[in-house]
Design an enzyme around this catalytic site. Structure first.
Site, short mmCIF file in Angstrom:
data_model
loop_
_atom_site.label_atom_id
_atom_site.label_comp_id
_atom_site.label_asym_id
_atom_site.label_seq_id
_atom_site.Cartn_x
_atom_site.Cartn_y
_atom_site.Cartn_z
CG ASP A 162 -1.92 1.13 1.24
OD1 ASP A 162 -2.16 1.72 0.16
OD2 ASP A 162 -2.45 1.45 2.31
CG ASP A 359 -4.01 5.50 -3.34
OD1 ASP A 359 -3.04 5.05 -2.70
OD2 ASP A 359 -5.19 5.24 -3.05
#
Ligand SMILES: *[C@@H]1O[C@H](CO)[C@@H](O)[C@H](O)[C@H]1NC(C)=O
Length: 478
Positions: A162, A359
Site C-alpha cells: 500500500d 495512489d
C-alpha cells in the site's frame, strides 16, 4: 491509509460476520476444487517471471493482483463489482477526510484505542469476547500483494502493498484479541531469534503518530509500545511495535520496525498483513532507503498478468518520462500535478490549484466535478453512435456491450512537465455484468484528483522520492 475505525459497529456485525464465515468457508472449499486453470497459467508465466531477488541496487518482488494468476490468494472468492466500487468509495472518503482535518479523527481513534486497553495500557486479553469483523470474506479489494520474509529463520508472508499508508504490520502470535484467517502460518515472535519489542520511550514509538495518524499507546508493565493502524473501510490492526530481520531474496535488513498485530479486523483477505510504502520515517521504503536509496517502482498488473515491485533507487521497467512530486496537504501521500486530459482531439485543462494524488490502492480515478463532467461529455461526444447504458454505482458514463466493441478512443492523462499516461481501452473502461455493458472508469470527487490503479495498470511507475519526481513508462508487467 488511515482513519477512524468504528468499534461500535463490530458488535452489531457479529451475527453477520458469523454467517459470512460459514459462506466463506463453503465458497473456499468450492474454489479449491477448481484451481487448475489458474495454476497452469501461472506455471507458464513463471518461465519469464522475475523471482524475488536482491542486488546492490534494490529489492525485487513479483507483485500480484489479489486474483492474478500467480497470486498466492488467487483461489479466494472474488468481490462483486458493486463491492469493489463501494469499498473504493470508502477509501476515497478516507483520503479526503485525511486531507481536511486531523484533530477530529485523532480524538475518535484515541477513544477507540483506549477501549481495547487495560488500565495499565496493555492490550486486553479477551479473545473469546471478540468476533472478527469479517475474516477473510470481503477481500482487500483493488489490492496488490507480494511476499516478504521476516524473522530468523526467515519465513515468508503474503502482504498487501500500500502506497497510501506507512506502517508495515503482520498478524502476530498470540493474537491476543483477534487474527483473521490467513493463508500462511501466523508470525510467532517467540520462534524468531532476532525479534525484539520496541519500548515506549524510543524514537520509533514517537514516530507512530505521524505514521499511523493515530496516537501510540504504552503497555506500562512491560514498557512495550502499542500501535493502532486504521483504514477507511473500518479495517484496523492494533498491536505491539517490534523489530525483526526483513528478508527479500538474498537481502537481509536487520532491525526492521513493524507492527506485531494482536487485534486485526476487517477487509484484509487472507493476507498476513500489510507493507507500507508511503513517505514516512517508519515506512518500509524509508527503512531500506539508507542501503538502496529512497525510491521504488511498480508495474500494477491486471488480474490476468503479473507485475513487479522494486524497492530502491534503480527504477527498472523502461524509459520513463517524469513529472515532479509536489507537496500536498498530507506529508506521506504522493502528490503530482495533472495538467490536462486529452480525449480524441479535445484537451481539458486542469486548474493548477487542483491537488492530485497518485495512489495504488484506489481503483477508479477521481476528478473534481467540473473536470469529470467535461471528460464524460468529451467521451460521449467521441463515441457518438454507441448506445448508452444506465449508470452503475459511482460510474455514470456507461455504454452497451464490452469496451472491446466500442470504437477506438484516445485518452491521455498529461502531467506537469509533459509526462503522460496514454491509456489503453482496459485502462479507460470497466466492463460490468460479464461485458453486457461497460462504464468509463473515472468518477467525480468533491475536491482532489486521485490517479487510481485501473489507469496505472501495466504501466511502470517510478517513484523517485529523493529526486522528487514520478516517472511513467509503458509496459513492465508480464
Ligand atoms: C539488479 O537487479 C535488477 C533487476 O533484476 C537488474 O535490472 C539490475 O541490472 C541488477 N543490477 C546489478 C548491479 O546487478
Amino acid at each position: 491509509m488511515g482513519l477512524s475505525s468504528s468499534y461500535a459497529t463490530s458488535s452489531l456485525l457479529q451475527l453477520v460476520a458469523t454467517t459470512l464465515l460459514l459462506v466463506v468457508f463453503l465458497l473456499g472449499s468450492a474454489h479449491s476444487a477448481r484451481l487448475d486453470p489458474q495454476t497452469s497459467s501461472c506455471q507458464e508465466e513463471k518461465l519469464h517471471l522475475r523471482n524475488q531477488h536482491a542486488n546492490s541496487t534494490g529489492l525485487f518482488l513479483p507483485l500480484h493482483h489479489i486474483h492474478g494468476p500467480c497470486s498466492p490468494l488467487a483461489h479466494l472468492p472474488r468481490a462483486t463489482p458493486s463491492e469493489v466500487l463501494a469499498k473504493d468509495d470508502s477509501r476515497v472518503q478516507n483520503i479526503l477526510s485525511r486531507l481536511s482535518t486531523t484533530t477530529a479523527r485523532t480524538a475518535t481513534t484515541a477513544s477507540s484505542l483506549s477501549s481495547r486497553l487495560t488500565a495499565d495500557g496493555d492490550l486486553q486479553d479477551s479473545k473469546a469476547a471478540t468476533v472478527p469483523l469479517s475474516p477473510g470474506s470481503s477481500l482487500g479489494v483493488g489490492n496488490y500483494v507480494a511476499r516478504i520474509g521476516l524473522g530468523t529463520p526467515a519465513k515468508t508472508y503474503t502482504v498487501i502493498v500500500d502506497t497510501g499508508s506507512s506502517l508495515t504490520w503482520l498478524q502476530c502470535q498470540p493474537c491476543r484479541l483477534s487474527c483473521h484467517a490467513q493463508q500462511d502460518p501466523v508470525f510467532d515472535p517467540k520462534a524468531s531469534s532476532t525479534y525484539s519489542p520496541v519500548g515506549c520511550s524510543t524514537p520509533e514509538c514517537n514516530e507512530l503518530e505521524t505514521a499511523t495518524l493515530n496516537p501510540s499507546g504504552c503497555a506500562r508493565l512491560t514498557g512495550v509500545c502499542v500501535y493502532q493502524a486504521s483504514y477507511g473501510d473500518s479495517s484496523f490492526s492494533v498491536g505491539y511495535l517490534g523489530k525483526d530481520t526483513l528478508t527479500v531474496g538474498s537481502a537481509v535488513v536487520p532491525g526492521f520496525v513493524y507492527g506485531c498485530g494482536q487485534d486485526n479486523e476487517g477487509l484484509f483477505g487472507k493476507t498476513a498483513g500489510l507493507a507500507g510504502l508511503a513517505q514516512d520515517k517508519l515506512s518500509l521504503l524509508s527503512q531500506v532507503a539508507p542501503k538502496y536509496g529512497m525510491g521504488f517502482t511498480y508495474c500494477l498488473p491486471t488480474s490476468s498478468s503479473s507485475g513487479f515491485l522494486s524497492i530502491g533507487a534503480s527504477y527498472p521497467g523502461g524509459s520513463f518520462s517524469y513529472t515532479p512530486l509536489v507537496s500536498g496537504s498530507d506529508k506521506s501521500l504522493y502528490f503530482i500535478r495533472l495538467s490536462s486530459i486529452s480525449v480524441g482531439g479535445t484537451s481539458i485543462g486542469v486548474p493548477s490549484s487542483t491537488q492530485t494524488i497518485i495512489d495504488s490502492g484506489t481503483v477508479i480515478t477521481r476528478l473534481p466535478a467540473p473536470i469529470y463532467t467535461a471528460l464524460s461529455q468529451a467521451v460521449v461526444a467521441a463515441l457518438q453512435g454507441s448506445a448508452r447504458a444506465p449508470a452503475y454505482s459511482i460510474l455514470d458514463t456507461c455504454f452497451k456491450g464490452s469496451y472491446k466493441s466500442l470504437p477506438p478512443l484516445s485518452l491521455k492523462l498529461v502531467f506537469a512537465g509533459g509526462a503522460a499516461l496514454d491509456l489503453a481501452p482496459q485502462n479507460i473502461f470497466y466492463d460490468l455484468s460479464g461485458g453486457s455493458f461497460t462504464c468509463l472508469a473515472f468518477a467525480r470527487s468533491s475536491r482532489v484528483a486521485i490517479i487510481g490503479n485501473r489507469q496505472q495498470q501495466t504501466f511502470s511507475v517510478a517513484y523517485d522520492v529523493s529526486g522528487s519526481k514520478v516517472g511513467f513508462a509503458s509496459g513492465g508487467c508480464s
